[in-house]
Design a protein around this motif. Sequence first.
Motif, PDB file in Angstrom:
ATOM      1  N   PHE A  95       0.831  -1.200   0.000  1.00  0.00           N
ATOM      2  CA  PHE A  95       0.000   0.000   0.000  1.00  0.00           C
ATOM      3  C   PHE A  95       0.866   1.250   0.000  1.00  0.00           C
ATOM      4  N   GLY A  96       0.516   2.182  -0.897  1.00  0.00           N
ATOM      5  CA  GLY A  96       1.144   3.496  -0.894  1.00  0.00           C
ATOM      6  C   GLY A  96       0.232   4.479  -0.179  1.00  0.00           C
ATOM      7  N   THR A  97       0.338   5.753  -0.552  1.00  0.00           N
ATOM      8  CA  THR A  97      -0.495   6.761   0.097  1.00  0.00           C
ATOM      9  C   THR A  97      -1.953   6.672  -0.338  1.00  0.00           C
ATOM     10  N   ASP A  98      -2.224   5.980  -1.429  1.00  0.00           N
ATOM     11  CA  ASP A  98      -3.600   5.895  -1.917  1.00  0.00           C
ATOM     12  C   ASP A  98      -3.852   4.538  -2.554  1.00  0.00           C
ATOM     13  N   GLY A  99      -3.834   3.495  -1.750  1.00  0.00           N
ATOM     14  CA  GLY A  99      -4.106   2.160  -2.253  1.00  0.00           C
ATOM     15  C   GLY A  99      -2.872   1.479  -2.810  1.00  0.00           C
ATOM     16  N   VAL A 100      -3.113   0.414  -3.563  1.00  0.00           N
ATOM     17  CA  VAL A 100      -2.043  -0.355  -4.199  1.00  0.00           C
ATOM     18  C   VAL A 100      -2.020   0.023  -5.668  1.00  0.00           C
ATOM     19  N   ARG A 101      -0.894   0.522  -6.134  1.00  0.00           N
ATOM     20  CA  ARG A 101      -0.837   1.094  -7.484  1.00  0.00           C
ATOM     21  C   ARG A 101       0.422   0.628  -8.206  1.00  0.00           C
ATOM     22  N   GLY A 102       0.331   0.475  -9.519  1.00  0.00           N
ATOM     23  CA  GLY A 102       1.487   0.116 -10.324  1.00  0.00           C
ATOM     24  C   GLY A 102       1.073  -0.110 -11.763  1.00  0.00           C
ATOM     25  N   VAL A 103       2.036  -0.522 -12.584  1.00  0.00           N
ATOM     26  CA  VAL A 103       1.735  -0.804 -13.987  1.00  0.00           C
ATOM     27  C   VAL A 103       0.831  -2.030 -14.053  1.00  0.00           C
ATOM     28  N   ALA A 104      -0.335  -1.857 -14.665  1.00  0.00           N
ATOM     29  CA  ALA A 104      -1.298  -2.951 -14.732  1.00  0.00           C
ATOM     30  C   ALA A 104      -0.748  -4.119 -15.537  1.00  0.00           C
ATOM     31  N   LEU A 121      -2.599 -10.622  -7.997  1.00  0.00           N
ATOM     32  CA  LEU A 121      -2.454  -9.757  -6.832  1.00  0.00           C
ATOM     33  C   LEU A 121      -3.792  -9.130  -6.464  1.00  0.00           C
ATOM     34  N   ALA A 122      -4.532  -8.646  -7.466  1.00  0.00           N
ATOM     35  CA  ALA A 122      -5.831  -8.029  -7.197  1.00  0.00           C
ATOM     36  C   ALA A 122      -6.788  -9.028  -6.568  1.00  0.00           C
ATOM     37  N   LEU A 123      -6.786 -10.254  -7.050  1.00  0.00           N
ATOM     38  CA  LEU A 123      -7.664 -11.279  -6.485  1.00  0.00           C
ATOM     39  C   LEU A 123      -7.276 -11.581  -5.041  1.00  0.00           C
ATOM     40  N   GLY A 124      -5.980 -11.805  -4.801  1.00  0.00           N
ATOM     41  CA  GLY A 124      -5.530 -12.135  -3.452  1.00  0.00           C
ATOM     42  C   GLY A 124      -5.787 -11.025  -2.450  1.00  0.00           C
ATOM     43  N   LEU A 125      -5.523  -9.777  -2.865  1.00  0.00           N
ATOM     44  CA  LEU A 125      -5.781  -8.652  -1.971  1.00  0.00           C
ATOM     45  C   LEU A 125      -7.265  -8.519  -1.660  1.00  0.00           C
ATOM     46  N   ALA A 137     -12.702  -7.911 -12.869  1.00  0.00           N
ATOM     47  CA  ALA A 137     -13.074  -9.330 -12.842  1.00  0.00           C
ATOM     48  C   ALA A 137     -12.326 -10.072 -11.741  1.00  0.00           C
ATOM     49  N   ALA A 138     -11.043  -9.739 -11.567  1.00  0.00           N
ATOM     50  CA  ALA A 138     -10.241 -10.397 -10.535  1.00  0.00           C
ATOM     51  C   ALA A 138     -10.732 -10.027  -9.140  1.00  0.00           C
ATOM     52  N   VAL A 139     -11.020  -8.742  -8.927  1.00  0.00           N
ATOM     53  CA  VAL A 139     -11.506  -8.291  -7.625  1.00  0.00           C
ATOM     54  C   VAL A 139     -12.846  -8.942  -7.293  1.00  0.00           C
ATOM     55  N   VAL A 140     -13.737  -8.966  -8.261  1.00  0.00           N
ATOM     56  CA  VAL A 140     -15.050  -9.566  -8.043  1.00  0.00           C
ATOM     57  C   VAL A 140     -14.901 -11.057  -7.720  1.00  0.00           C
ATOM     58  N   ALA A 141     -14.021 -11.746  -8.451  1.00  0.00           N
ATOM     59  CA  ALA A 141     -13.799 -13.164  -8.180  1.00  0.00           C
ATOM     60  C   ALA A 141     -13.285 -13.370  -6.753  1.00  0.00           C
ATOM     61  N   MET A 189      -2.130   6.105 -18.344  1.00  0.00           N
ATOM     62  CA  MET A 189      -2.968   4.951 -18.602  1.00  0.00           C
ATOM     63  C   MET A 189      -2.343   3.595 -18.270  1.00  0.00           C
ATOM     64  N   PRO A 190      -1.059   3.336 -18.520  1.00  0.00           N
ATOM     65  CA  PRO A 190      -0.568   1.980 -18.223  1.00  0.00           C
ATOM     66  C   PRO A 190      -0.718   1.584 -16.764  1.00  0.00           C
ATOM     67  N   ASP A 191      -0.789   2.563 -15.856  1.00  0.00           N
ATOM     68  CA  ASP A 191      -0.938   2.270 -14.438  1.00  0.00           C
ATOM     69  C   ASP A 191      -2.393   2.000 -14.090  1.00  0.00           C
ATOM     70  N   ASN A 192      -2.573   1.269 -13.003  1.00  0.00           N
ATOM     71  CA  ASN A 192      -3.894   1.155 -12.393  1.00  0.00           C
ATOM     72  C   ASN A 192      -3.693   0.929 -10.905  1.00  0.00           C
ATOM     73  N   GLY A 193      -4.777   0.899 -10.166  1.00  0.00           N
ATOM     74  CA  GLY A 193      -4.665   0.747  -8.729  1.00  0.00           C
ATOM     75  C   GLY A 193      -5.915   0.146  -8.130  1.00  0.00           C
ATOM     76  N   VAL A 194      -5.767  -0.349  -6.902  1.00  0.00           N
ATOM     77  CA  VAL A 194      -6.893  -0.880  -6.137  1.00  0.00           C
ATOM     78  C   VAL A 194      -6.984  -0.089  -4.841  1.00  0.00           C
ATOM     79  N   LYS A 195      -8.115   0.581  -4.652  1.00  0.00           N
ATOM     80  CA  LYS A 195      -8.353   1.325  -3.414  1.00  0.00           C
ATOM     81  C   LYS A 195      -9.486   0.637  -2.661  1.00  0.00           C
ATOM     82  N   PHE A 196      -9.244   0.340  -1.397  1.00  0.00           N
ATOM     83  CA  PHE A 196     -10.273  -0.258  -0.557  1.00  0.00           C
ATOM     84  C   PHE A 196     -10.858   0.810   0.370  1.00  0.00           C
ATOM     85  N   LEU A 197     -12.145   0.707   0.603  1.00  0.00           N
ATOM     86  CA  LEU A 197     -12.856   1.602   1.505  1.00  0.00           C
ATOM     87  C   LEU A 197     -13.534   0.780   2.588  1.00  0.00           C
TER      88      LEU A 197
END
Length: 452
Positions: free
Chosen positions: A5-14, A22-26, A62-66, A108-116
Motif C-alpha cells: 500500500f502506498g499513500t492511496d491504495g495499491v498502485r502500479g503498472v497494470a 495480486l488483485a484477487l488475493g488482496l 473481474a479479478a476483484v469480483v472473483a 494509462m498503463p498504471d492502475n490501482g486498487v483502493k479499498f474503503l
Amino acid sequence: MGRLFGTDGVRGVANADLTAELALGLSVAAAHVLAEAGSFEGHRPVAVVGRDPRASGEFLEAAVVAGLASAGVDVLLVGVLPTPAVAFLTAELGADLGVMLSASHNAMPDNGVKFLARGGHKLDDELEERIEAVYEEHRTGAPWDRPTGGGVGRVRSYDEGFERYVTHLVGVLPNRLDGLKVVLDEAHGAASLVSPEAFTRAGAEIVTIGAEPDGLNINDGCGSTHLGKLQAAVLEHGADLGIAHDGDADRCLAVDHTGAEVDGDQIMAVLALAMRERGVLRADTVVATVMSNLGFKLAMEREGLSLIQAAVGDRYVLEEMKEHGYALGGEQSGHVIISDHATTGDGTLTGLLLAARVAQTGRTLRDLASVMVRLPQVLVNVPDVDRTRVGSSAELAAAVAEAERELGATGRVLLRPSGTEPLVRVMVEAADIDQARSVAGRLADVVKSALG
C-alpha cells in the motif's frame, strides 16, 4: 515482501506490478479483514465495486469480483464512476466495504486498487497492514477459508448508482448555478458522464472537453494534470470558469475567466469563507497539508481562521478532520474534502460548490481567489532514487540545513518521498522565485548524489 500500500491504495503498472493474481488475493484478504467474511450470523457481507475507464480496469475488476465472491461477499457492480461516488454508495447502501479500481492522475498503463471501509472511509495504516498480513500469510501457503454452495458471494449490477450519486451532488448545493457558463475537463476519466449531468441539473451552461474515454486516453494531455486545453477553452467560449478533474475525479482544479489557474489552496480559501458565512465551518478551522502554500496560511490568519497542517495525503487530512469534527480540508493538488457531504475528496462536488459561490456572490472567480496570494513555490521531482533514505542521509540533512539558513524566515524547504512513485519531491518556497529555483535545483542535485 515490501509494503504494497502506498499513500492511496495499491498502485502500479497494470499486468506487470498490479496483476490479476495480486488483485484477487488482496480482495480476498480485504474481505476477511473489512467484511469479516464467514463470521456474520445471518448476514451476507456486501461490497460496492467501481472503476475508472482504463482498459486494464476490465480484467482487474473481474479479478476483484472473483476474490470477493469467493470469500463469501456479495458484490454490487456500479461500473465507471468516480472514487467519491463509490465511497458515497458504500455508505449510502450500508455496504461492508468498497473497492475502486483507478490510478487517479497516473498515466494509462498504471492502475490501482483502493479499498474503503464501512461508511465509505479510506483505510488507516493499521487496516492496510492487516490486509497485507493476511494476503502474505495465504500467499506463502496457508489455505483460504473458502465457502461453498450457497455460501459463495453473488454478483449483480447496480445501475441505480449513477442517479443516486448525481441526485446527492445537486441536492447539497446552497444555490443554483443559473447564468454561469462553465467549461468541464473530465480527463477522459470516471466523471465523464457524472460531472456534466450534475452541472447541467444545477443550472449551468456547460462546455465539455476530455469526456470521450476509450480506455486508453485517460489523463492524456488533459484534466487536472494538464490545464492548457481547459485554459484555452475557457477563453474561446468566454466562460465564467473552468473545472478540471483527474482520472477518478477525487480532485478538482479550476481556471478563472482570464485563463489563470486556481489551485487547491485557493479553492479551499474561497470555500472556507463561503462556509463560514453560512455557519458551517466548524471551529472556523481548515485542515491542509505541509505542502500548502505559505500564502494560504497567511490568508487564513488574516481572515481570522485557524489552519491545521497534516502530513501529505488526503487520508491524513481526513483523519485530522474526523478526530476533531472539522468540516473542510484538502490539498494544494485539488483534493478537497467537505465532510458534511463526502467521506473523501470529491472533485465534482468541489467544482459545484466553487461555481455556486461565484453564482451566489456575482463576483468573478479571479476576484474571489484573490483572498490569498501565492508565494513563489518550486517543486522538483527527483526520480530513480532510494526514497526510503530521505530521513537518514547525513549529506542530505546538511544540505537542507544550509538551505534553511539561506532562506531564513521568508521561506521553507520540504523533502518528501512519493508514496506512489520511486521519486523524492523537493519543495522550496521563498519570497523571490529565482532564489526558490536556485535552492530547489541545488537540493535536487544533492538528492541525486546522496540517494541515487
